[in-house]
Design an enzyme around this catalytic site. Structure first.
Site, mmCIF file in Angstrom:
data_model
loop_
_atom_site.group_PDB
_atom_site.id
_atom_site.type_symbol
_atom_site.label_atom_id
_atom_site.label_comp_id
_atom_site.label_asym_id
_atom_site.label_seq_id
_atom_site.Cartn_x
_atom_site.Cartn_y
_atom_site.Cartn_z
ATOM 1 N N GLU A 29 1.129 -1.501 0.227
ATOM 2 C CA GLU A 29 -0.010 -0.191 -0.292
ATOM 3 C C GLU A 29 0.970 1.038 -0.139
ATOM 4 O O GLU A 29 1.705 1.862 0.748
ATOM 5 C CB GLU A 29 -1.153 0.017 1.255
ATOM 6 C CG GLU A 29 -2.320 1.201 1.202
ATOM 7 C CD GLU A 29 -2.944 0.944 2.466
ATOM 8 O OE1 GLU A 29 -3.653 0.128 2.292
ATOM 9 O OE2 GLU A 29 -2.707 1.807 3.191
ATOM 10 N N HIS A 89 -7.139 3.865 -3.965
ATOM 11 C CA HIS A 89 -9.054 3.791 -2.685
ATOM 12 C C HIS A 89 -9.726 4.904 -3.163
ATOM 13 O O HIS A 89 -9.363 5.828 -3.861
ATOM 14 C CB HIS A 89 -8.219 3.585 -1.474
ATOM 15 C CG HIS A 89 -7.264 3.314 -0.477
ATOM 16 N ND1 HIS A 89 -6.521 2.703 0.380
ATOM 17 C CD2 HIS A 89 -6.332 1.888 -1.795
ATOM 18 C CE1 HIS A 89 -5.898 1.597 0.699
ATOM 19 N NE2 HIS A 89 -5.561 0.818 -0.614
ATOM 20 N N ASP A 121 -11.890 8.790 6.074
ATOM 21 C CA ASP A 121 -12.065 10.005 7.477
ATOM 22 C C ASP A 121 -12.161 10.765 7.493
ATOM 23 O O ASP A 121 -12.379 11.348 6.759
ATOM 24 C CB ASP A 121 -10.969 9.462 8.320
ATOM 25 C CG ASP A 121 -11.074 7.742 9.479
ATOM 26 O OD1 ASP A 121 -11.987 7.826 9.776
ATOM 27 O OD2 ASP A 121 -9.673 7.146 9.319
ATOM 28 N N ALA A 140 -19.776 3.152 3.530
ATOM 29 C CA ALA A 140 -18.641 2.144 2.109
ATOM 30 C C ALA A 140 -20.394 1.622 1.835
ATOM 31 O O ALA A 140 -19.591 1.500 0.304
ATOM 32 C CB ALA A 140 -18.501 1.294 3.072
ATOM 33 N N HIS A 164 -14.881 -1.451 14.696
ATOM 34 C CA HIS A 164 -14.573 -0.131 14.075
ATOM 35 C C HIS A 164 -14.418 0.547 15.551
ATOM 36 O O HIS A 164 -15.128 1.308 15.394
ATOM 37 C CB HIS A 164 -15.177 -0.038 12.509
ATOM 38 C CG HIS A 164 -14.881 1.514 13.144
ATOM 39 N ND1 HIS A 164 -15.598 2.741 13.298
ATOM 40 C CD2 HIS A 164 -14.198 1.844 11.527
ATOM 41 C CE1 HIS A 164 -15.348 4.129 12.633
ATOM 42 N NE2 HIS A 164 -14.177 3.839 11.384
HETATM 43 P P1 FAD Z 1 -18.261 1.798 6.989
HETATM 44 O O1 FAD Z 1 -18.128 0.686 6.948
HETATM 45 O O2 FAD Z 1 -19.423 2.917 6.590
HETATM 46 O O3 FAD Z 1 -18.602 1.834 8.631
HETATM 47 C C1 FAD Z 1 -18.411 3.406 9.549
HETATM 48 C C2 FAD Z 1 -18.621 3.007 11.276
HETATM 49 O O4 FAD Z 1 -20.498 2.107 10.454
HETATM 50 C C3 FAD Z 1 -18.832 1.110 11.701
HETATM 51 O O5 FAD Z 1 -19.157 1.861 12.965
HETATM 52 C C4 FAD Z 1 -19.998 0.375 10.973
HETATM 53 O O6 FAD Z 1 -19.943 -0.445 12.193
HETATM 54 C C5 FAD Z 1 -21.131 1.488 11.040
HETATM 55 N N1 FAD Z 1 -21.938 1.232 9.427
HETATM 56 C C6 FAD Z 1 -21.548 0.954 8.717
HETATM 57 N N2 FAD Z 1 -22.422 0.436 8.426
HETATM 58 C C7 FAD Z 1 -23.921 0.247 8.607
HETATM 59 C C8 FAD Z 1 -25.361 0.515 8.072
HETATM 60 N N3 FAD Z 1 -25.665 0.221 7.089
HETATM 61 N N4 FAD Z 1 -26.156 0.772 9.504
HETATM 62 C C9 FAD Z 1 -25.768 0.913 10.482
HETATM 63 N N5 FAD Z 1 -24.496 1.616 10.976
HETATM 64 C C10 FAD Z 1 -22.816 0.938 9.878
HETATM 65 N N6 FAD Z 1 -8.911 6.501 5.096
HETATM 66 C C11 FAD Z 1 -8.452 7.252 3.748
HETATM 67 O O7 FAD Z 1 -8.985 8.317 5.068
HETATM 68 N N7 FAD Z 1 -8.010 7.049 2.648
HETATM 69 C C12 FAD Z 1 -8.069 6.065 2.652
HETATM 70 O O8 FAD Z 1 -7.393 5.300 1.264
HETATM 71 C C13 FAD Z 1 -7.951 4.679 3.327
HETATM 72 N N8 FAD Z 1 -7.464 3.169 3.056
HETATM 73 C C14 FAD Z 1 -7.621 2.695 4.028
HETATM 74 C C15 FAD Z 1 -7.846 0.933 3.937
HETATM 75 C C16 FAD Z 1 -8.154 0.072 4.913
HETATM 76 C C17 FAD Z 1 -7.311 -1.415 4.562
HETATM 77 C C18 FAD Z 1 -8.525 0.364 5.573
HETATM 78 C C19 FAD Z 1 -8.986 -0.936 6.681
HETATM 79 C C20 FAD Z 1 -8.715 1.651 6.309
HETATM 80 C C21 FAD Z 1 -8.302 2.734 5.006
HETATM 81 N N9 FAD Z 1 -8.937 3.988 5.617
HETATM 82 C C22 FAD Z 1 -8.944 4.915 4.665
HETATM 83 C C23 FAD Z 1 -9.760 4.378 6.905
HETATM 84 C C24 FAD Z 1 -10.944 3.928 6.791
HETATM 85 O O9 FAD Z 1 -11.927 5.430 5.816
HETATM 86 C C25 FAD Z 1 -11.869 4.737 8.195
HETATM 87 O O10 FAD Z 1 -11.205 3.868 9.248
HETATM 88 C C26 FAD Z 1 -13.583 4.900 8.349
HETATM 89 O O11 FAD Z 1 -13.298 5.633 9.689
HETATM 90 C C27 FAD Z 1 -14.178 3.464 8.046
HETATM 91 O O12 FAD Z 1 -14.250 3.536 7.203
HETATM 92 P P2 FAD Z 1 -14.906 1.500 6.373
HETATM 93 O O13 FAD Z 1 -15.072 1.418 5.014
HETATM 94 O O14 FAD Z 1 -15.225 1.106 7.449
HETATM 95 O O15 FAD Z 1 -16.956 2.435 6.849
#
Ligand code: FAD
Length: 309
Positions: A29, A89, A121, A140, A164
């Site tokens: 990455e 990403h 974030d 997401a 998370h």
């Molecule tokens: P989500 O899956 O949307 O989850 C966020 C929160 O909402 C969680 O608590 C989840 O349980 C909750 N949630 C999800 N769906 C629902 C639903 N339907 N109803 C109720 N609650 C729900 N950040 C960047 O800015 N740029 C990057 O390039 C980047 N790359 C990353 C790569 C990896 C491998 C990882 C692990 C993280 C990365 N991040 C990046 C960080 C990430 O964007 C943050 O951790 C963000 O806060 C969570 O993203 P997520 O996609 O898991 O969110």
């Protein structure tokens, strides 16, 4: 629904397919550079790691869409100027759905078929309140759907061994994770963690809930004491106390901390490979030496990376 984007992208391999093969994938990455010097460092690192022949590399998306153009540009340049298979990403922060569709269209136009869909974030303080763009998406999961509707993308999502930080509990975290897999994710990559058992517990609970989406461990060796504090902030979980005690005993010895970090990361990767993980994703921080050292230590392990030519 079709967005009028190319429905058939050029035939670059789908990372989801590579990850489902029997042999584990190895991937790196990178972050998009913000300065000329950082750009030179990134490209030097890419050239140093290219001979290891990773299965794919990924390019992160800056907080709040700050690197929207550079993420797309770097991903496209990796696709056209190197032998590597790139994944971009994509995050939802500060973007309307129209803007997200525009970025997705640019990726498709550049022949980028593999995308990691993460919510992102808030810029500045990653632990701050997440605010949805008034015309944007909430989770997401919605981003996964947008990509799926737009064309033949292979889509990955994020997974969190310690849940998370914003999830109320492990159960809801697991449910929401599975929900984004069912929305169309082909694979997941985890946030960094430091004990193999933390990953294995995540894999077990997701599997027990009937979801077979492959989850690739994301790893990063501790190279300095500051990594420990940063990891606790990102993962929302305290650094494992037994490991912390080992680092604290040698905290003043910079070289010793780095050596221990590389050893522990290599040991953990070996254990993960023995447990049959679908791959290992190295967070490089745009530098090659630590990744190459862990790689070399793994080279003798079963299911190790293929030796470079
Ligand atoms: P989500 O899956 O949307 O989850 C966020 C929160 O909402 C969680 O608590 C989840 O349980 C909750 N949630 C999800 N769906 C629902 C639903 N339907 N109803 C109720 N609650 C729900 N950040 C960047 O800015 N740029 C990057 O390039 C980047 N790359 C990353 C790569 C990896 C491998 C990882 C692990 C993280 C990365 N991040 C990046 C960080 C990430 O964007 C943050 O951790 C963000 O806060 C969570 O993203 P997520 O996609 O898991 O969110």
């Amino acid at each position: 629904m079709s967005l009028g984007l190319p429905s058939r992208l050029p035939a670059s391999p789908a990372i989801g397919d590579l990850i489902r093969r029997p042999a584990p994938t190895f991937s790196f990455e990178f972050m998009p550079p913000k300065t000329r010097e950082a750009e030179q460092l990134l490209w030097r690192t890419i050239r140093e790691l290219e001979p290891l022949r990773p299965d794919f590399v990924s390019i992160t998306y800056g907080a709040g869409g700050t690197t929207r153009d550079t993420t797309v540009d770097v991903t496209e340049r990796v696709a056209t100027e190197t032998t590597l298979l790139p994944m971009a990403h994509l995050t939802a922060v500060n973007h309307s759905i129209a803007e997200l569709r525009n970025v997705i269209g640019r990726l498709a136009g550049a022949g980028i078929r593999n995308v990691l869909a993460v919510r992102g974030d808030p810029p500045g303080d990653p632990t701050g309140e997440w605010v949805r763009h008034p015309q944007g998406v909430l989770y997401a999961e919605d981003l996964v759907r947008l990509l799926r509707e737009a064309g033949d993308f292979s889509v990955g999502v994020a997974a969190f061994p310690y849940k998370h930080p914003r999830s109320a509990d492990i159960e809801s975290d697991t449910r929401n994770f599975i929900s984004k897999c069912r929305a169309g994710a082909d694979f997941a990559i985890t946030q960094m963690f430091f004990e193999a058992d933390d990953y294995l517990r995540l894999r077990d609970r997701v599997g027990a809930a009937g979801c077979d989406t492959p989850i690739v461990p994301g790893v990063m060796p501790v190279l300095r004491m500051a990594t420990i504090a940063r990891s606790a902030q990102l993962s929302g979980a305290p650094f494992p106390p037994a490991l912390l005690a080992r680092f604290e005993r040698i905290a003043d010895d910079e070289a010793g901390v780095r050596k221990l970090g590389i050893e522990l990361c290599s040991e953990m990767c070996r254990k993960l490979l023995d447990e049959g993980v679908p791959g290992i994703h190295f967070i490089t921080m745009n530098r090659s030496p630590a990744t190459r050292e862990v790689w070399q230590q793994l080279a003798g392990a079963p299911a190790a990376p293929a030796a470079a030519a």
